[in-house]
Design an enzyme around this catalytic site. Sequence first.
Site, PDB file in Angstrom:
ATOM      1  N   HIS A   1       6.703   9.328   0.918  1.00  0.00           N
ATOM      2  CA  HIS A   1       6.426  10.399   0.224  1.00  0.00           C
ATOM      3  C   HIS A   1       6.578  11.629   1.009  1.00  0.00           C
ATOM      4  CE1 HIS A   1       3.214  12.254  -2.662  1.00  0.00           C
ATOM      5  NE2 HIS A   1       3.612  13.238  -1.920  1.00  0.00           N
TER       6      HIS A   1
ATOM      7  N   HIS B   1       7.123  14.783   3.175  1.00  0.00           N
ATOM      8  CA  HIS B   1       6.301  15.398   3.663  1.00  0.00           C
ATOM      9  C   HIS B   1       6.862  16.314   4.723  1.00  0.00           C
ATOM     10  CE1 HIS B   1       6.543  11.220   5.563  1.00  0.00           C
ATOM     11  NE2 HIS B   1       6.136  11.832   6.862  1.00  0.00           N
TER      12      HIS B   1
ATOM     13  N   CYS C   1       1.359   4.306  -3.025  1.00  0.00           N
ATOM     14  CA  CYS C   1       1.582   4.919  -1.893  1.00  0.00           C
ATOM     15  C   CYS C   1       0.606   5.899  -1.069  1.00  0.00           C
ATOM     16  CB  CYS C   1       2.430   6.411  -2.589  1.00  0.00           C
ATOM     17  SG  CYS C   1       2.796   7.622  -1.537  1.00  0.00           S
TER      18      CYS C   1
ATOM     19  N   CYS D   1      -0.031   9.533  -1.740  1.00  0.00           N
ATOM     20  CA  CYS D   1      -0.650   9.565  -3.027  1.00  0.00           C
ATOM     21  C   CYS D   1      -2.325   9.515  -3.074  1.00  0.00           C
ATOM     22  CB  CYS D   1      -0.081   8.921  -4.404  1.00  0.00           C
ATOM     23  SG  CYS D   1       1.697   9.598  -4.690  1.00  0.00           S
TER      24      CYS D   1
ATOM     25  N   HIS E   1       5.154  12.809  -6.390  1.00  0.00           N
ATOM     26  CA  HIS E   1       5.534  11.548  -5.627  1.00  0.00           C
ATOM     27  C   HIS E   1       7.148  11.498  -5.401  1.00  0.00           C
ATOM     28  CE1 HIS E   1       5.769   7.764  -3.324  1.00  0.00           C
ATOM     29  NE2 HIS E   1       6.700   7.283  -3.947  1.00  0.00           N
TER      30      HIS E   1
ATOM     31  N   ASN F   1      11.512  13.551   8.421  1.00  0.00           N
ATOM     32  CA  ASN F   1      12.137  12.399   8.621  1.00  0.00           C
ATOM     33  C   ASN F   1      12.546  11.925   7.164  1.00  0.00           C
ATOM     34  OD1 ASN F   1      11.673  12.528  11.486  1.00  0.00           O
ATOM     35  ND2 ASN F   1       9.671  11.756  11.329  1.00  0.00           N
TER      36      ASN F   1
HETATM   37  P1  AMP Z   1       6.840   9.933   9.251  1.00  0.00           P
HETATM   38  O1  AMP Z   1       6.862   8.944  10.440  1.00  0.00           O
HETATM   39  O2  AMP Z   1       7.704  11.137   9.398  1.00  0.00           O
HETATM   40  O3  AMP Z   1       7.083   9.340   7.812  1.00  0.00           O
HETATM   41  O4  AMP Z   1       5.298  10.489   9.109  1.00  0.00           O
HETATM   42  C1  AMP Z   1       4.115   9.913   8.740  1.00  0.00           C
HETATM   43  C2  AMP Z   1       3.165  10.468   9.521  1.00  0.00           C
HETATM   44  O5  AMP Z   1       1.954  10.291   8.705  1.00  0.00           O
HETATM   45  C3  AMP Z   1       2.832   9.892  10.797  1.00  0.00           C
HETATM   46  O6  AMP Z   1       2.908  10.940  11.884  1.00  0.00           O
HETATM   47  C4  AMP Z   1       1.591   9.481  10.797  1.00  0.00           C
HETATM   48  O7  AMP Z   1       0.792   9.789  11.884  1.00  0.00           O
HETATM   49  C5  AMP Z   1       0.928  10.042   9.854  1.00  0.00           C
HETATM   50  N1  AMP Z   1      -0.235   9.298   8.946  1.00  0.00           N
HETATM   51  C6  AMP Z   1      -0.215   8.162   8.693  1.00  0.00           C
HETATM   52  N2  AMP Z   1      -1.244   7.651   8.044  1.00  0.00           N
HETATM   53  C7  AMP Z   1      -2.125   8.604   7.950  1.00  0.00           C
HETATM   54  C8  AMP Z   1      -3.321   9.194   7.693  1.00  0.00           C
HETATM   55  N3  AMP Z   1      -4.143   8.210   7.037  1.00  0.00           N
HETATM   56  N4  AMP Z   1      -3.856  10.418   7.602  1.00  0.00           N
HETATM   57  C9  AMP Z   1      -3.075  11.288   8.268  1.00  0.00           C
HETATM   58  N5  AMP Z   1      -1.814  11.091   8.695  1.00  0.00           N
HETATM   59  C10 AMP Z   1      -1.440   9.759   8.621  1.00  0.00           C
HETATM   60 ZN    ZN Z   2       3.157   9.087  -3.037  1.00  0.00          ZN
END
Ligand code: AMP
Ligand code: ZN
Length: 121
Positions: free
Chosen positions: A105, A107, A11, A14, A53, A94
Amino acid sequence: MSDVLNFDETCLFCKIIKGDIPSAKVYEDALCYAFRDINPQAPTHILVVPKAHIRSVAEISANNEALVGHMFTVIAKIAREEGLEEGGYRVVSNCGPDACQSVPHLHFHILGGAKMAEGMA
Ligand code: AMP
Ligand code: ZN
């Protein structure tokens, strides 16, 4: 809080929590971690994740509701410290494919710093 120690080696979030992938940390405590979104959709765009997780909102239950409540206390604190309280902000999670969840994961996005368009809640 039985899933506090859950960890998924595949993940992305994670790995970020563990420090294996770098991130711009905003806040951390024993239960959760917050960092700046790599592709910001607002002047301030922060992700708050549990260290456990948990895959999405769909996995919130009596087992982790105290953790999720704590995350919202942290969200309000971060928003205050980022200067978002007066202007306001949006908190988004989402859940699943129709909502375009891209990282499995749990958020919460904190979005603020500019007036948003109406619609999509
Ligand atoms: P979601 O589409 O709601 O699952 O949100 C996932 C979010 O993670 C998106 O807004 C991405 O821009 C963000 N994201 C993906 N990889 C990274 C990373 N390495 N560091 C910070 N944010 C990230
Ligand atoms: Zn995770």
